[in-house]
Design a protein around this motif. Structure first.
Motif, PDB file in Angstrom:
ATOM      1  N   MET A 135       0.826  -1.212   0.000  1.00 50.34           N
ATOM      2  CA  MET A 135       0.000   0.000   0.000  1.00 50.34           C
ATOM      3  C   MET A 135       0.859   1.261   0.000  1.00 50.34           C
ATOM      4  O   MET A 135       1.864   1.344   0.705  1.00 50.34           O
ATOM      5  N   LEU A 136       0.440   2.240  -0.791  1.00 50.95           N
ATOM      6  CA  LEU A 136       1.043   3.571  -0.768  1.00 50.95           C
ATOM      7  C   LEU A 136       0.169   4.458   0.106  1.00 50.95           C
ATOM      8  O   LEU A 136      -1.051   4.464  -0.035  1.00 50.95           O
ATOM      9  N   SER A 137       0.792   5.231   0.996  1.00 55.10           N
ATOM     10  CA  SER A 137       0.018   6.221   1.771  1.00 55.10           C
ATOM     11  C   SER A 137       0.174   7.568   1.065  1.00 55.10           C
ATOM     12  O   SER A 137       1.141   8.283   1.267  1.00 55.10           O
ATOM     13  N   VAL A 138      -0.778   7.845   0.204  1.00 50.12           N
ATOM     14  CA  VAL A 138      -0.719   9.033  -0.660  1.00 50.12           C
ATOM     15  C   VAL A 138      -1.267  10.254   0.089  1.00 50.12           C
ATOM     16  O   VAL A 138      -2.232  10.138   0.854  1.00 50.12           O
ATOM     17  N   CYS A 139      -0.645  11.409  -0.131  1.00 52.09           N
ATOM     18  CA  CYS A 139      -1.026  12.643   0.565  1.00 52.09           C
ATOM     19  C   CYS A 139      -1.245  13.763  -0.447  1.00 52.09           C
ATOM     20  O   CYS A 139      -0.324  14.545  -0.739  1.00 52.09           O
ATOM     21  N   PRO A 140      -2.470  13.844  -0.995  1.00 54.40           N
ATOM     22  CA  PRO A 140      -2.719  14.734  -2.135  1.00 54.40           C
ATOM     23  C   PRO A 140      -2.431  16.218  -1.876  1.00 54.40           C
ATOM     24  O   PRO A 140      -1.691  16.836  -2.651  1.00 54.40           O
ATOM     25  N   LEU A 141      -2.994  16.782  -0.808  1.00 52.15           N
ATOM     26  CA  LEU A 141      -2.793  18.224  -0.588  1.00 52.15           C
ATOM     27  C   LEU A 141      -1.324  18.534  -0.283  1.00 52.15           C
ATOM     28  O   LEU A 141      -0.792  19.562  -0.709  1.00 52.15           O
ATOM     29  N   SER A 142      -0.666  17.649   0.426  1.00 54.98           N
ATOM     30  CA  SER A 142       0.769  17.793   0.694  1.00 54.98           C
ATOM     31  C   SER A 142       1.549  17.892  -0.610  1.00 54.98           C
ATOM     32  O   SER A 142       2.413  18.754  -0.771  1.00 54.98           O
ATOM     33  N   ASN A 143       1.230  16.999  -1.539  1.00 50.15           N
ATOM     34  CA  ASN A 143       1.963  16.969  -2.803  1.00 50.15           C
ATOM     35  C   ASN A 143       1.811  18.262  -3.594  1.00 50.15           C
ATOM     36  O   ASN A 143       2.703  18.643  -4.340  1.00 50.15           O
ATOM     37  N   VAL A 144       0.683  18.942  -3.431  1.00 51.10           N
ATOM     38  CA  VAL A 144       0.480  20.227  -4.117  1.00 51.10           C
ATOM     39  C   VAL A 144       1.274  21.330  -3.409  1.00 51.10           C
ATOM     40  O   VAL A 144       2.023  22.077  -4.039  1.00 51.10           O
ATOM     41  N   VAL A 145       1.133  21.408  -2.086  1.00 46.91           N
ATOM     42  CA  VAL A 145       1.799  22.486  -1.332  1.00 46.91           C
ATOM     43  C   VAL A 145       3.326  22.361  -1.423  1.00 46.91           C
ATOM     44  O   VAL A 145       4.031  23.367  -1.498  1.00 46.91           O
ATOM     45  N   LEU A 146       3.829  21.127  -1.475  1.00 50.88           N
ATOM     46  CA  LEU A 146       5.286  20.928  -1.571  1.00 50.88           C
ATOM     47  C   LEU A 146       5.762  20.791  -3.020  1.00 50.88           C
ATOM     48  O   LEU A 146       6.913  20.442  -3.274  1.00 50.88           O
ATOM     49  N   ARG A 147       4.857  21.057  -3.951  1.00 51.90           N
ATOM     50  CA  ARG A 147       5.196  21.151  -5.393  1.00 51.90           C
ATOM     51  C   ARG A 147       5.723  19.846  -5.987  1.00 51.90           C
ATOM     52  O   ARG A 147       6.567  19.858  -6.887  1.00 51.90           O
ATOM     53  N   VAL A 148       5.226  18.742  -5.454  1.00 51.49           N
ATOM     54  CA  VAL A 148       5.492  17.452  -6.108  1.00 51.49           C
ATOM     55  C   VAL A 148       4.684  17.391  -7.404  1.00 51.49           C
ATOM     56  O   VAL A 148       5.136  16.878  -8.429  1.00 51.49           O
ATOM     57  N   VAL A 149       3.459  17.955  -7.344  1.00 49.65           N
ATOM     58  CA  VAL A 149       2.601  18.128  -8.534  1.00 49.65           C
ATOM     59  C   VAL A 149       1.993  19.534  -8.486  1.00 49.65           C
ATOM     60  O   VAL A 149       1.965  20.163  -7.426  1.00 49.65           O
ATOM     61  N   LYS A 150       1.512  19.995  -9.648  1.00 44.95           N
ATOM     62  CA  LYS A 150       0.898  21.336  -9.688  1.00 44.95           C
ATOM     63  C   LYS A 150      -0.490  21.327  -9.068  1.00 44.95           C
ATOM     64  O   LYS A 150      -0.871  22.251  -8.366  1.00 44.95           O
ATOM     65  N   ASN A 151      -1.252  20.294  -9.365  1.00 46.80           N
ATOM     66  CA  ASN A 151      -2.538  20.122  -8.684  1.00 46.80           C
ATOM     67  C   ASN A 151      -2.870  18.644  -8.590  1.00 46.80           C
ATOM     68  O   ASN A 151      -2.196  17.807  -9.211  1.00 46.80           O
ATOM     69  N   VAL A 152      -3.907  18.340  -7.810  1.00 44.65           N
ATOM     70  CA  VAL A 152      -4.201  16.940  -7.480  1.00 44.65           C
ATOM     71  C   VAL A 152      -4.553  16.115  -8.722  1.00 44.65           C
ATOM     72  O   VAL A 152      -4.311  14.911  -8.762  1.00 44.65           O
ATOM     73  N   SER A 153      -5.057  16.779  -9.771  1.00 41.20           N
ATOM     74  CA  SER A 153      -5.396  16.013 -10.983  1.00 41.20           C
ATOM     75  C   SER A 153      -4.154  15.415 -11.650  1.00 41.20           C
ATOM     76  O   SER A 153      -4.263  14.492 -12.453  1.00 41.20           O
ATOM     77  N   GLU A 154      -2.977  15.913 -11.319  1.00 39.54           N
ATOM     78  CA  GLU A 154      -1.736  15.349 -11.882  1.00 39.54           C
ATOM     79  C   GLU A 154      -1.303  14.073 -11.161  1.00 39.54           C
ATOM     80  O   GLU A 154      -0.392  13.381 -11.620  1.00 39.54           O
ATOM     81  N   LEU A 155      -1.914  13.771 -10.028  1.00 42.22           N
ATOM     82  CA  LEU A 155      -1.525  12.558  -9.300  1.00 42.22           C
ATOM     83  C   LEU A 155      -2.047  11.312 -10.025  1.00 42.22           C
ATOM     84  O   LEU A 155      -3.112  11.361 -10.653  1.00 42.22           O
ATOM     85  N   PRO A 156      -1.327  10.204  -9.931  1.00 44.05           N
ATOM     86  CA  PRO A 156      -1.735   8.991 -10.675  1.00 44.05           C
ATOM     87  C   PRO A 156      -2.840   8.188  -9.976  1.00 44.05           C
ATOM     88  O   PRO A 156      -2.804   6.961  -9.973  1.00 44.05           O
ATOM     89  N   ILE A 157      -3.829   8.876  -9.439  1.00 44.94           N
ATOM     90  CA  ILE A 157      -4.912   8.188  -8.702  1.00 44.94           C
ATOM     91  C   ILE A 157      -5.653   7.190  -9.610  1.00 44.94           C
ATOM     92  O   ILE A 157      -5.831   6.017  -9.256  1.00 44.94           O
ATOM     93  N   ARG A 158      -6.059   7.674 -10.771  1.00 40.53           N
ATOM     94  CA  ARG A 158      -6.781   6.795 -11.712  1.00 40.53           C
ATOM     95  C   ARG A 158      -5.891   5.632 -12.157  1.00 40.53           C
ATOM     96  O   ARG A 158      -6.336   4.492 -12.287  1.00 40.53           O
ATOM     97  N   LYS A 159      -4.631   5.956 -12.417  1.00 41.68           N
ATOM     98  CA  LYS A 159      -3.677   4.924 -12.870  1.00 41.68           C
ATOM     99  C   LYS A 159      -3.449   3.860 -11.791  1.00 41.68           C
ATOM    100  O   LYS A 159      -3.368   2.671 -12.100  1.00 41.68           O
ATOM    101  N   PHE A 160      -3.360   4.294 -10.532  1.00 41.90           N
ATOM    102  CA  PHE A 160      -3.213   3.320  -9.436  1.00 41.90           C
ATOM    103  C   PHE A 160      -4.436   2.407  -9.377  1.00 41.90           C
ATOM    104  O   PHE A 160      -4.320   1.193  -9.211  1.00 41.90           O
TER     105      PHE A 160
END
Ligand code: ADE
Ligand code: ZN
Length: 334
Positions: free
Chosen positions: A248-273
């Motif tokens: 399991m991956l413990s994904v943190c969507p809002l964190s990833n945006v604020v820390l600039r891992v992605v520009k916004n949550v739609s860039e996360l591979p949620i659908r792909k996972f």
């Protein structure tokens, strides 16, 4: 509206929550005052100003620099109790059923606090929320990867009794990722596991580090779970491995945006996972710094991905199955 009610009611399990990251700016300044803690030059002087500064992190390190200053206001057992109770009370209204709480002993032992003081404060709030709301918890200690191996090793010694008694349920690894790859901590993980074979293992990997960090965390640290892990999507072999072994991956969507891992949550591979059968949970990481608690993370994923009820059932089920609560509790939640 309707979707908010639906997402609120989904039974949630959180697996990636740094208790020090639940320190809201208001409580931060209150505790600083109470404990006579001063801040470095240039640090914001009001809670509004501090909260505003959180909009301008440009990477993980930027955030960590502020986060470690915040940690310094926590002094007494009561401070840790109040911090934890505030978090638990908040999420008790968001459909949270089980949470696994990280704490960073080194942020506190380096300032002369004992690990028992920190642990006891957190545990007391956990006991209270179980009695009042039926929420179950597990406590996981994280090692700071920017600290020396010697310091990490000493920290395991300081926690020895808590690990042996199973009060500390798991070991994790956090802080600045890229300069400190997982393999540096191989001996430390072995040493901790030797104290109690039931100790659960996880590590932050693939947040800023590339997918090879996920592979080395699995191969060298023998972790059962990966915190963040979103960069796994860059390597189909890693994705296949996560799916096959149900890691399991413990994904943190809002964190990833604020820390600039992605520009916004739609860039996360949620659908792909979801399509690749990679199990993941949705978590808040450091909610006081990243603009929202667990429900806010669920809502933002829904806003960006418009998932079906069937998708949400899969996410909720995987979060329960990936939890480190006992089997009875899992059955209750399923
Ligand atoms: N410490 C607290 N939050 C963290 C994160 N998202 N990554 C690494 N270390 C952390
Ligand atoms: Zn984290």
């Amino acid at each position: 509206e309707n979707q908010v009610a639906f997402l609120t009611e989904i039974p949630k399990c959180e697996h990636h929550l740094h208790i020090e990251g639940t320190l809201e700016p208001k409580l931060l300044f209150q505790l600083a005052e109470k404990n006579s803690i001063t801040f470095p030059q240039g640090f914001p002087t009001t809670h509004e100003e501090l909260a505003e500064s959180y909009n301008h992190f440009s990477n993980l390190q930027d955030f960590l620099d502020v986060y470690y200053i915040g940690c310094n206001v926590l002094i007494s057992e009561e401070d840790f109790y109040l911090l934890t109770l505030e978090y638990l009370t908040k999420v008790s209204k968001q459909g949270l059923k089980h949470t696994e709480i990280f704490f960073d002993p080194q942020s506190h032992t380096a300032r002369g606090l004992t690990i028992d003081l920190v642990f006891n404060g957190i545990q007391r709030a956990c006991d209270e929320i179980l009695a009042k709301k039926g929420i179950t918890t597990k406590i996981i200690m994280c090692l700071l990867r920017h600290c020396t191996i010697e310091d990490c090793s000493e920290t395991i010694d300081l926690a020895e009794h808590l690990i042996k008694e199973g009060k500390i349920h798991g070991l994790g690894l956090d802080s600045s990722e890229k300069p400190f790859p997982p393999e540096l901590f191989e001996q430390i993980y072995l040493k901790a596991k030797a104290l109690n074979p039931k100790l659960r293992l996880t590590a932050h990997a693939g947040e800023e580090g590339d997918s090879s960090y996920i592979t080395t965390a699995l191969d060298k640290l023998n972790v059962e779970r990966i915190d963040h892990g979103v960069r796994s999507i860059e390597d189909p072999k890693v994705i296949a491995r996560l799916a096959k072994n149900k890691i399991m991956l413990s994904v943190c969507p809002l964190s990833n945006v604020v820390l600039r891992v992605v520009k916004n949550v739609s860039e996360l591979p949620i659908r792909k996972f979801l399509d690749a059968n990679v199990p993941f949970s949705i978590n808040s990481d450091d909610p006081a710094y990243f603009g929202g608690y667990i429900l806010d993370n669920y809502l933002e994923v829904q806003r960006r991905f418009n998932l079906s009820k069937k998708d949400w059932a899969i996410i909720a089920t995987n979060a329960i199955l990936g939890s480190w609560c006992d089997e009875e509790r899992k059955t209750e939640l399923l």
